[in-house]
Design a protein around this motif. Structure first.
Motif, PDB file in Angstrom:
ATOM      1  N   UNK A  87      -0.571  -8.939   4.873  1.00 11.86           N
ATOM      2  CA  UNK A  87       0.735  -9.345   5.392  1.00 11.86           C
ATOM      3  C   UNK A  87       1.679  -9.678   4.245  1.00 11.86           C
ATOM      4  N   UNK A  88       1.211 -10.582   3.379  1.00  8.23           N
ATOM      5  CA  UNK A  88       2.085 -11.172   2.366  1.00  8.23           C
ATOM      6  C   UNK A  88       2.429 -10.213   1.228  1.00  8.23           C
ATOM      7  N   UNK A  89       1.489  -9.343   0.855  1.00 10.64           N
ATOM      8  CA  UNK A  89       1.862  -8.429  -0.218  1.00 10.64           C
ATOM      9  C   UNK A  89       2.229  -7.041   0.306  1.00 10.64           C
ATOM     10  N   UNK A  90       1.352  -6.443   1.124  1.00  8.03           N
ATOM     11  CA  UNK A  90       1.605  -5.055   1.529  1.00  8.03           C
ATOM     12  C   UNK A  90       2.737  -4.908   2.548  1.00  8.03           C
ATOM     13  N   UNK A  91       2.595  -5.599   3.676  1.00 10.00           N
ATOM     14  CA  UNK A  91       3.611  -5.420   4.718  1.00 10.00           C
ATOM     15  C   UNK A  91       4.978  -5.944   4.258  1.00 10.00           C
ATOM     16  N   UNK A  92       4.996  -7.140   3.687  1.00 12.23           N
ATOM     17  CA  UNK A  92       6.273  -7.695   3.225  1.00 12.23           C
ATOM     18  C   UNK A  92       6.876  -6.784   2.146  1.00 12.23           C
ATOM     19  N   UNK A  93       6.009  -6.203   1.302  1.00  9.05           N
ATOM     20  CA  UNK A  93       6.459  -5.274   0.266  1.00  9.05           C
ATOM     21  C   UNK A  93       7.163  -4.063   0.872  1.00  9.05           C
ATOM     22  N   UNK A  94       6.528  -3.460   1.890  1.00  9.51           N
ATOM     23  CA  UNK A  94       7.128  -2.292   2.551  1.00  9.51           C
ATOM     24  C   UNK A  94       8.456  -2.698   3.201  1.00  9.51           C
ATOM     25  N   UNK A 117       5.053   2.848  14.470  1.00  5.73           N
ATOM     26  CA  UNK A 117       4.664   1.807  15.420  1.00  5.73           C
ATOM     27  C   UNK A 117       3.385   2.171  16.164  1.00  5.73           C
ATOM     28  N   UNK A 118       2.693   3.192  15.666  1.00  8.66           N
ATOM     29  CA  UNK A 118       1.480   3.678  16.334  1.00  8.66           C
ATOM     30  C   UNK A 118       0.304   2.728  16.125  1.00  8.66           C
ATOM     31  N   UNK A 119      -0.667   2.882  16.981  1.00  7.89           N
ATOM     32  CA  UNK A 119      -1.901   2.134  16.967  1.00  7.89           C
ATOM     33  C   UNK A 119      -2.755   2.573  15.756  1.00  7.89           C
ATOM     34  N   UNK A 120      -3.330   1.659  14.984  1.00  4.86           N
ATOM     35  CA  UNK A 120      -4.068   2.084  13.780  1.00  4.86           C
ATOM     36  C   UNK A 120      -5.267   2.978  14.087  1.00  4.86           C
ATOM     37  N   UNK A 172     -12.483   1.820   7.106  1.00  5.33           N
ATOM     38  CA  UNK A 172     -11.622   2.620   6.221  1.00  5.33           C
ATOM     39  C   UNK A 172     -11.595   1.930   4.859  1.00  5.33           C
ATOM     40  N   UNK A 173     -11.278   2.684   3.816  1.00  4.07           N
ATOM     41  CA  UNK A 173     -11.195   2.078   2.494  1.00  4.07           C
ATOM     42  C   UNK A 173      -9.878   1.326   2.385  1.00  4.07           C
ATOM     43  N   UNK A 174      -9.781   0.460   1.384  1.00  2.07           N
ATOM     44  CA  UNK A 174      -8.546  -0.312   1.245  1.00  2.07           C
ATOM     45  C   UNK A 174      -7.391   0.608   0.861  1.00  2.07           C
ATOM     46  N   UNK A 175      -7.707   1.707   0.179  1.00  6.07           N
ATOM     47  CA  UNK A 175      -6.633   2.643  -0.163  1.00  6.07           C
ATOM     48  C   UNK A 175      -6.092   3.320   1.085  1.00  6.07           C
ATOM     49  N   UNK A 176      -6.998   3.734   1.965  1.00  8.62           N
ATOM     50  CA  UNK A 176      -6.532   4.342   3.214  1.00  8.62           C
ATOM     51  C   UNK A 176      -5.765   3.333   4.048  1.00  8.62           C
ATOM     52  N   UNK A 177      -6.209   2.056   3.991  1.00  9.29           N
ATOM     53  CA  UNK A 177      -5.555   1.019   4.799  1.00  9.29           C
ATOM     54  C   UNK A 177      -4.068   0.937   4.472  1.00  9.29           C
ATOM     55  N   UNK A 178      -3.747   1.112   3.195  1.00 12.76           N
ATOM     56  CA  UNK A 178      -2.331   1.054   2.799  1.00 12.76           C
ATOM     57  C   UNK A 178      -1.549   2.225   3.394  1.00 12.76           C
ATOM     58  N   UNK A 179      -2.196   3.410   3.437  1.00 11.13           N
ATOM     59  CA  UNK A 179      -1.542   4.568   4.057  1.00 11.13           C
ATOM     60  C   UNK A 179      -1.349   4.345   5.558  1.00 11.13           C
ATOM     61  N   UNK A 180      -2.376   3.763   6.176  1.00 11.83           N
ATOM     62  CA  UNK A 180      -2.283   3.514   7.620  1.00 11.83           C
ATOM     63  C   UNK A 180      -1.149   2.542   7.915  1.00 11.83           C
ATOM     64  N   UNK A 181      -1.057   1.502   7.082  1.00 10.07           N
ATOM     65  CA  UNK A 181      -0.009   0.497   7.284  1.00 10.07           C
ATOM     66  C   UNK A 181       1.384   1.132   7.196  1.00 10.07           C
ATOM     67  N   UNK A 182       1.546   2.023   6.219  1.00 11.74           N
ATOM     68  CA  UNK A 182       2.836   2.719   6.083  1.00 11.74           C
ATOM     69  C   UNK A 182       3.160   3.545   7.318  1.00 11.74           C
ATOM     70  N   UNK A 183       2.113   4.222   7.827  1.00 10.94           N
ATOM     71  CA  UNK A 183       2.290   5.049   9.023  1.00 10.94           C
ATOM     72  C   UNK A 183       2.609   4.162  10.239  1.00 10.94           C
ATOM     73  N   UNK A 184       1.933   3.018  10.318  1.00 12.32           N
ATOM     74  CA  UNK A 184       2.216   2.071  11.406  1.00 12.32           C
ATOM     75  C   UNK A 184       3.660   1.592  11.325  1.00 12.32           C
TER      76      UNK A 184
END
Ligand SMILES: [Zn+2]
Length: 483
Positions: free
Chosen positions: A353-360, A406-409, A390-402
């Motif tokens: 939340x604090x680094x990835x999502x807020x960063x995006x 707004x799709x379901x992970x 999923x790997x943490x690297x993929x997680x970042x891609x998924x978050x961007x796609x979300x």
């Protein structure tokens, strides 16, 4: 060398976010850019016009008073403060003198003297020839809070100013944006030799004005403390004066000297009745006290206790600083709990939340209100990552796609084929290939160069398109290399 100790007191003005002005029905619209639109005979001070008290503004001050644990005066009144200035059409300002709405209180360890209500002045600008005056701001409700002279450093002053801004925002009484002039800080700075410290006697006070950002709060006070030290060390006298802060040049300049206290010739405002909260039908202060929202400090304490976040940590501070983020946080954590996520999962979630999502969101200039990601979906993402699906690297891609859709992970993982590879056979095939291709790195590792394995892990992960489980890749690599 003598050590000096600074003593700082702050005066903070904040424009209140009411619908109308303080004493008339004109709109309080900070976004109005056409000058002199929101004006009437009262705020332009035509003869014979009569002001009335904006109750919404009075209630706002009472809220702030309770929030800092101050005493609300049941009997209070408005006074005329006389001074001549072109942005004050009446020749006086309606303010409060001996009976302010609030006395005492404390915020982040700093004792508050008083809070009172007054009207803002017009905005004058000096462009081209002569000066222009815009009366849209004249008569806006303005809060003035005065601290006791108890602050001992620029950092402490800054911490207080930030907490006050946050508190005003939590209470919803002011946006308190310093860059927009909605919150203005003045600092009274004096210094005295530490070793000669005797009783309560303070040094000569210098008043700093034109402080328009948090950075300027710190810079101006530090600069003034230094300036006074140098004067004393050179055997010179400090003059009681008002100085303006020039943010670009990082220095203050004299505005006016004050040898004696100014005479504002205060007198009770004859056109406004005194305020009496004991009277029937008056503002119900008890009701206001009971309706206060959770305040920043209360939230910090509760978050630390309920969610195991570290007290004083940056992530906790950032969560509390942003109400939208704090709300989102609580919502996804309650979702996590439904699926049985413990403190570890909460911690993982805070990171994302604090680094990835807020960063995006910063990158895309998004707001919490417009965010397409629901707390439920975010909790699901954390569950997927935490469960090593999923790997943490993929997680970042998924978050961007979300963020974008707004799709379901779960759907995204399937669609993008991002499921983490945990099958040993698949990973072993890749590892063998990489060991065969990178003989030099293999030889280095076998000679004891530990870092060479990082390179081999990187090569294998790239071949697995980031989908390999990193721990498993490393484990299998070490096994094969030791053969
Ligand atoms: Zn008006």
């Amino acid at each position: 060398m003598t050590k000096y100790e600074p003593t700082i007191g702050l005066e903070v003005h904040a424009e209140l976010k009411t619908k109308t002005k303080m004493f008339c029905g004109c709109l309080n619209d900070p976004d109005e850019t056409t000058p002199n639109v929101n004006v009437c005979s009262i705020c332009l001070a035509y003869p014979g016009s009569l002001p009335t008290i904006n109750k919404e503004a009075v209630k706002a001050i009472i809220k702030v008073g309770y929030a800092i644990g101050g005493e609300i005066l049941n009997h209070s009144k408005f006074d005329r403060k006389s001074y001549f200035y072109p942005d004050l059409p009446k020749g006086y300002q309606i303010s409060q003198y001996d009976l302010p709405l609030v006395r005492g209180g404390e915020l982040r360890g700093v004792a508050v003297e008083r809070i009172h209500l007054e009207e803002d002045t017009a905005r004058s600008s000096h462009a081209g020839e002569g000066s222009l005056v815009d009366f849209n701001r004249a008569g806006l409700p303005l809060m003035e809070l005065v601290t006791k002279p108890v602050i001992k450093s620029a950092e402490e002053a800054l911490r207080f100013a930030k907490e006050l801004q946050l508190t005003l925002r939590y209470l919803g009484v002011s946006d308190a944006d310093m860059e927009k002039g909605q919150m203005r800080v003045e600092a009274n700075v004096s210094i005295r030799p530490k070793k000669l410290f005797s009783g309560k006697k303070l040094g000569i006070k210098v008043e700093l004005k034109n402080i328009n950002s948090f950075k300027a709060v710190k810079d101006a006070i530090e600069n003034e403390t230094e300036r006074q030290k140098k004067l004393l060390e050179a055997g010179e006298r400090i003059r009681q004066e008002t100085r303006g802060w020039n943010e670009n040049r990082k220095e203050s300049f004299p505005q006016r000297f004050k040898e004696e206290a100014e005479d504002y010739r205060y007198m009770p405002e004859p056109d406004l009745p005194p305020m009496d909260f004991d009277k029937e039908g008056a503002i119900n202060t008890q009701e206001i006290k009971e309706s206060l929202p959770e305040l920043p400090e209360q939230k910090r304490i509760r978050f630390a206790k309920e969610y195991g976040l570290e007290e004083g940590s940056d992530e906790l501070e950032r969560l509390v600083d942003d109400r939208g983020e704090a709300e989102f946080f609580e919502e996804f954590v309650s979702e996590l709990k439904i699926t049985g996520g413990g403190k570890e999962m909460v911690k993982l979630g805070v990171n994302y939340l604090d680094s990835d999502l807020v960063g995006i969101m910063k990158e895309e200039k998004a707001t919490w209100d417009s965010l397409k990601i629901t707390p439920e979906n975010f909790a699901e993402l954390i569950t997927i990552v935490g469960g090593n699906k999923v790997s943490s690297r993929s997680a970042k891609d998924i978050l961007r796609e979300m963020f974008a859709t707004g799709d379901d992970p779960g759907n995204i993982v399937e669609r993008m084929d991002l499921t983490q590879i945990v099958d040993e056979g698949t990973i072993e095939n890749i590892i063998k290939e990489m060991i065969g291709k990178n003989a030099a790195a293999v030889a280095d590792f076998r000679k004891g160069k530990e870092t060479a394995i990082r390179f081999l892990i990187g090569q294998s992960m790239a071949k697995l398109r980031g989908r390999g489980n990193p721990a498993l890749v490393e484990k299998l690599l070490r096994e094969h290399l030791s053969k």
